[in-house]
Motif scaffolding. Structure first.
Motif, PDB file in Angstrom:
ATOM      1  N   SER A 182       0.825  -1.197   0.000  1.00  0.00           N
ATOM      2  CA  SER A 182       0.000   0.000   0.000  1.00  0.00           C
ATOM      3  C   SER A 182       0.867   1.257   0.000  1.00  0.00           C
ATOM      4  N   GLU A 183       1.903   1.270   0.839  1.00  0.00           N
ATOM      5  CA  GLU A 183       2.811   2.409   0.891  1.00  0.00           C
ATOM      6  C   GLU A 183       3.635   2.512  -0.390  1.00  0.00           C
ATOM      7  N   TYR A 184       4.099   1.382  -0.910  1.00  0.00           N
ATOM      8  CA  TYR A 184       4.882   1.382  -2.138  1.00  0.00           C
ATOM      9  C   TYR A 184       4.095   1.998  -3.292  1.00  0.00           C
ATOM     10  N   ARG A 185       2.825   1.680  -3.371  1.00  0.00           N
ATOM     11  CA  ARG A 185       2.026   2.175  -4.492  1.00  0.00           C
ATOM     12  C   ARG A 185       1.876   3.690  -4.450  1.00  0.00           C
ATOM     13  N   VAL A 186       1.861   4.263  -3.246  1.00  0.00           N
ATOM     14  CA  VAL A 186       1.825   5.725  -3.147  1.00  0.00           C
ATOM     15  C   VAL A 186       3.129   6.308  -3.684  1.00  0.00           C
ATOM     16  N   GLY A 187       4.262   5.728  -3.247  1.00  0.00           N
ATOM     17  CA  GLY A 187       5.548   6.204  -3.727  1.00  0.00           C
ATOM     18  C   GLY A 187       5.703   6.038  -5.229  1.00  0.00           C
ATOM     19  N   TYR A 188       5.226   4.922  -5.750  1.00  0.00           N
ATOM     20  CA  TYR A 188       5.325   4.685  -7.191  1.00  0.00           C
ATOM     21  C   TYR A 188       4.447   5.661  -7.978  1.00  0.00           C
ATOM     22  N   PHE A 189       3.295   6.012  -7.395  1.00  0.00           N
ATOM     23  CA  PHE A 189       2.453   7.017  -8.032  1.00  0.00           C
ATOM     24  C   PHE A 189       3.191   8.348  -8.133  1.00  0.00           C
ATOM     25  N   TYR A 190       3.857   8.754  -7.035  1.00  0.00           N
ATOM     26  CA  TYR A 190       4.638   9.981  -7.075  1.00  0.00           C
ATOM     27  C   TYR A 190       5.731   9.894  -8.140  1.00  0.00           C
ATOM     28  N   PHE A 191       6.373   8.734  -8.230  1.00  0.00           N
ATOM     29  CA  PHE A 191       7.424   8.555  -9.225  1.00  0.00           C
ATOM     30  C   PHE A 191       6.867   8.719 -10.636  1.00  0.00           C
ATOM     31  N   ARG A 192       5.740   8.114 -10.898  1.00  0.00           N
ATOM     32  CA  ARG A 192       5.141   8.206 -12.224  1.00  0.00           C
ATOM     33  C   ARG A 192       4.722   9.641 -12.547  1.00  0.00           C
ATOM     34  N   GLN A 193       4.374  10.401 -11.530  1.00  0.00           N
ATOM     35  CA  GLN A 193       4.001  11.796 -11.710  1.00  0.00           C
ATOM     36  C   GLN A 193       5.218  12.724 -11.718  1.00  0.00           C
ATOM     37  N   ARG A 194       6.419  12.152 -11.637  1.00  0.00           N
ATOM     38  CA  ARG A 194       7.681  12.892 -11.623  1.00  0.00           C
ATOM     39  C   ARG A 194       7.839  13.775 -10.389  1.00  0.00           C
ATOM     40  N   TRP A 195       7.132  13.454  -9.331  1.00  0.00           N
ATOM     41  CA  TRP A 195       7.355  14.167  -8.062  1.00  0.00           C
ATOM     42  C   TRP A 195       8.361  13.335  -7.269  1.00  0.00           C
ATOM     43  N   TYR A 196       9.603  13.430  -7.676  1.00  0.00           N
ATOM     44  CA  TYR A 196      10.641  12.550  -7.154  1.00  0.00           C
ATOM     45  C   TYR A 196      10.932  12.747  -5.662  1.00  0.00           C
ATOM     46  N   PRO A 197      10.890  14.000  -5.127  1.00  0.00           N
ATOM     47  CA  PRO A 197      11.090  14.136  -3.673  1.00  0.00           C
ATOM     48  C   PRO A 197      10.061  13.345  -2.864  1.00  0.00           C
ATOM     49  N   GLY A 198       8.787  13.388  -3.306  1.00  0.00           N
ATOM     50  CA  GLY A 198       7.758  12.630  -2.593  1.00  0.00           C
ATOM     51  C   GLY A 198       7.987  11.134  -2.697  1.00  0.00           C
ATOM     52  N   ALA A 199       8.408  10.659  -3.872  1.00  0.00           N
ATOM     53  CA  ALA A 199       8.682   9.231  -4.048  1.00  0.00           C
ATOM     54  C   ALA A 199       9.851   8.797  -3.168  1.00  0.00           C
ATOM     55  N   ILE A 200      10.905   9.607  -3.138  1.00  0.00           N
ATOM     56  CA  ILE A 200      12.086   9.271  -2.330  1.00  0.00           C
ATOM     57  C   ILE A 200      11.713   9.170  -0.856  1.00  0.00           C
ATOM     58  N   ALA A 201      10.928  10.128  -0.385  1.00  0.00           N
ATOM     59  CA  ALA A 201      10.533  10.107   1.032  1.00  0.00           C
ATOM     60  C   ALA A 201       9.740   8.849   1.364  1.00  0.00           C
ATOM     61  N   ARG A 202       8.773   8.490   0.515  1.00  0.00           N
ATOM     62  CA  ARG A 202       7.956   7.300   0.755  1.00  0.00           C
ATOM     63  C   ARG A 202       8.813   6.033   0.731  1.00  0.00           C
ATOM     64  N   PHE A 203       9.653   5.902  -0.272  1.00  0.00           N
ATOM     65  CA  PHE A 203      10.463   4.697  -0.422  1.00  0.00           C
ATOM     66  C   PHE A 203      11.442   4.542   0.743  1.00  0.00           C
ATOM     67  N   LYS A 204      12.071   5.633   1.163  1.00  0.00           N
ATOM     68  CA  LYS A 204      13.030   5.546   2.278  1.00  0.00           C
ATOM     69  C   LYS A 204      12.323   5.169   3.579  1.00  0.00           C
ATOM     70  N   THR A 205      11.166   5.740   3.807  1.00  0.00           N
ATOM     71  CA  THR A 205      10.408   5.402   5.018  1.00  0.00           C
ATOM     72  C   THR A 205      10.019   3.929   5.016  1.00  0.00           C
ATOM     73  N   LEU A 206       9.630   3.427   3.865  1.00  0.00           N
ATOM     74  CA  LEU A 206       9.231   2.026   3.770  1.00  0.00           C
ATOM     75  C   LEU A 206      10.408   1.097   4.038  1.00  0.00           C
ATOM     76  N   ILE A 207      11.580   1.423   3.501  1.00  0.00           N
ATOM     77  CA  ILE A 207      12.767   0.595   3.760  1.00  0.00           C
ATOM     78  C   ILE A 207      13.094   0.577   5.243  1.00  0.00           C
ATOM     79  N   LYS A 208      12.943   1.722   5.901  1.00  0.00           N
ATOM     80  CA  LYS A 208      13.240   1.811   7.329  1.00  0.00           C
ATOM     81  C   LYS A 208      12.241   1.024   8.168  1.00  0.00           C
ATOM     82  N   GLU A 209      10.966   1.119   7.825  1.00  0.00           N
ATOM     83  CA  GLU A 209       9.928   0.487   8.641  1.00  0.00           C
ATOM     84  C   GLU A 209       9.772  -1.000   8.355  1.00  0.00           C
TER      85      GLU A 209
END
Length: 333
Positions: free
Chosen positions: A179-206
């Motif tokens: 569920s969290e990955y899909r939010v980050g991937y959506f940001y990536f597809r929309q080229r909002w890379y800062p938002g994607a990076i934040a989501r992906f890093k948080t997911l790796i940590k958690e």
């Protein structure tokens, strides 16, 4: 006075007959406690267990309920309490699952040191597990399942049920992570890379053991490349190659490593990426910002991912390969 006596006797006889018929209709001979039995509580428990095994949920609950309500000192009462929970869980609708949660919680409250307390904790988690929804929907029940399974793992590390609990826990945790990955991937597809990076890093940590973290590593590395944090991006491609023997992301990750290895000076520390990892929330009603896409390095073999074709799309480099798709959704319920 003498004329009233026959009427009274007839009335009493009719009442007695009505009660007998009602008693027969409620249970029948096979469901009544035999007269003169010394261990009525044992009979109720054994009969309820038999019905539970036959998946006759309602009738099983009647026997377990009679035992729980009428024999508070019976040694079979704790197991009958679990039987009630199992019968509700077996029925499986929303209302019965709520009642099952209540039965298992009461058991753990009344009998915290019972030999089957681990079983009650496992079934409590399963009540929420059975109500988990798809990764694109509300994850409230999934979080409850994760919490109850984590409680089990912490309290009963030597339980024979531990392997099954760990498997169910991983499924529930993956559901949250997808569920969290899909939010980050959506940001990536929309080229909002800062938002994607934040989501992906948080997911790796958690959730460092996320089953589909190969996709997570790949798209985090891609997002970091987009904001020119090459030194921070390459270690994620390297982790993907190291941790996964088979993955649809292996080949493009190796290509990225070969492509950008000369852009990072030897021994240079990886960039922290804190600025890139902090998403800037767009104003209400405004679209997410779209950072400019950096030009691919000379000799690039992997084209830039765009959210949708534009009027003048940039053609892929000769011989380019399309990055792998997002990982498939977790099994939906």
């Amino acid at each position: 006075m003498t004329q009233n006596r026959p009427i009274t006797r007839v009335t009493a006889l009719l009442i007695a007959c009505a009660l007998a018929v009602a008693a027969g209709a409620c249970g029948g001979k096979k469901d009544t406690i035999p007269t003169g039995i010394a261990e009525a509580d044992k009979f109720l428990f054994e009969r309820g267990t038999e019905l539970l095994n036959d998946k006759k949920w309602l009738t099983a609950r009647e026997f377990f309920g009679r035992l729980v309500d009428n024999y508070p000192q019976s040694p079979f009462r704790p197991d009958a309490k679990l039987g009630l929970g199992d019968a509700y869980l077996g029925e499986g609708n929303v209302e019965s699952l709520v009642l099952a949660v209540n039965e298992f919680k009461e058991f753990l409250s009344f009998y915290p040191t019972h030999r089957r307390a681990d079983y009650a904790q496992f079934k409590l988690g399963m009540c929420h597990y059975r109500q988990m929804r798809g990764p694109e929907r509300d994850q409230g029940e999934t979080r409850e399942a994760v919490q109850e399974f984590e409680t089990f793992i912490a309290k009963y590390p030597n339980s024979q049920l531990l392997p099954e609990v760990q498997a169910r826990y991983r499924e529930a945790r993956d559901r949250l992570s997808v569920s969290e990955y899909r939010v980050g991937y959506f940001y990536f597809r929309q080229r909002w890379y800062p938002g994607a990076i934040a989501r992906f890093k948080t997911l790796i940590k958690e959730d460092p053991s996320f089953t589909q973290r190969d996709a997570l590593y790949y798209y985090l590395g891609e997002a970091l490349l987009k904001v020119k944090l090459n030194a921070e991006a390459l270690p994620y491609f390297a982790r993907l190659v190291k941790e996964f023997e088979t993955s649809e992301f292996l080949k493009p990750a190796k290509l990225r490593l070969d492509e950008f290895k000369d852009t990072v000076p030897p021994g240079a520390p990886a960039a922290t990426g804190d600025a890139a990892a902090t998403p800037q929330t767009p104003a209400p009603g405004a679209a997410a910002p779209a950072p400019a896409t950096p030009a691919p390095a000379p000799g690039s073999t992997i084209p830039t991912i765009a959210p949708a074709p534009t009027a003048s799309p940039t053609p892929a480099a000769p011989g380019g390969t399309t990055p792998p798709p997002a990982p498939p959704d977790a099994r939906s319920r």
